[in-house]
Design a protein around this motif. Structure first.
Motif, PDB file in Angstrom:
ATOM      1  N   THR A  65       0.831  -1.203   0.000  1.00  0.00           N
ATOM      2  CA  THR A  65       0.000   0.000   0.000  1.00  0.00           C
ATOM      3  C   THR A  65       0.865   1.253   0.000  1.00  0.00           C
ATOM      4  O   THR A  65       0.604   2.196  -0.762  1.00  0.00           O
ATOM      5  N   PHE A  84      -5.052   5.701   1.180  1.00  0.00           N
ATOM      6  CA  PHE A  84      -3.806   4.945   1.281  1.00  0.00           C
ATOM      7  C   PHE A  84      -3.274   4.967   2.707  1.00  0.00           C
ATOM      8  O   PHE A  84      -2.799   3.959   3.223  1.00  0.00           O
ATOM      9  N   SER A  87      -5.461   2.706   4.920  1.00  0.00           N
ATOM     10  CA  SER A  87      -5.225   1.302   4.596  1.00  0.00           C
ATOM     11  C   SER A  87      -3.903   0.817   5.173  1.00  0.00           C
ATOM     12  O   SER A  87      -3.818  -0.276   5.750  1.00  0.00           O
ATOM     13  N   SER A  88      -2.867   1.618   5.036  1.00  0.00           N
ATOM     14  CA  SER A  88      -1.562   1.245   5.573  1.00  0.00           C
ATOM     15  C   SER A  88      -1.585   1.194   7.096  1.00  0.00           C
ATOM     16  O   SER A  88      -1.032   0.273   7.707  1.00  0.00           O
TER      17      SER A  88
END
Length: 107
Positions: A65, A84, A87-88
């Motif tokens: 990611t 992003f 998600s990370s």
């Protein structure tokens, strides 16, 4: 059904959608959830599957990611998107949670 999806054989869109679901999602967690729900306790298989998923998938997902986020921001010139980052961060939390679960297993 997965064979239909990968082979590209002519099939109705409904079957192709169901095949995609089975290719993308494993039904084992749902079966474990049902068994654990009936007993009222989390089974050993569920605990170890959670630990394995967090320890293997979490770091890999986070790295991939971040790589795609940095690459995307370098190409477009825009900053890293919030999606992003979330998600990370979620992948890192998953890895940390499974590490703690492994540390406290059996205590």
């Amino acid at each position: 059904l997965a064979t239909f999806w990968f082979s590209g054989a002519a099939c109705p869109p409904e079957i192709r959608g169901v095949a995609l679901f089975f290719v993308a999602v494993s039904l084992e967690p749902f079966a474990r959830l049902r068994n654990d729900w009936e007993t009222g306790e989390q089974g050993k298989e569920t605990i170890w599957a959670s630990i394995a998923e967090g320890q293997i998938e979490g770091p890999c997902s986070s790295i991939l990611t971040l790589y795609s986020a940095v690459l995307n921001s370098a190409v477009t010139g825009e900053g890293v998107s919030l999606l992003f980052c979330v998600s990370s961060a979620w992948s890192m939390v998953s890895a940390a949670r499974s590490s703690a679960e492994l540390d406290f297993y059996g205590q």
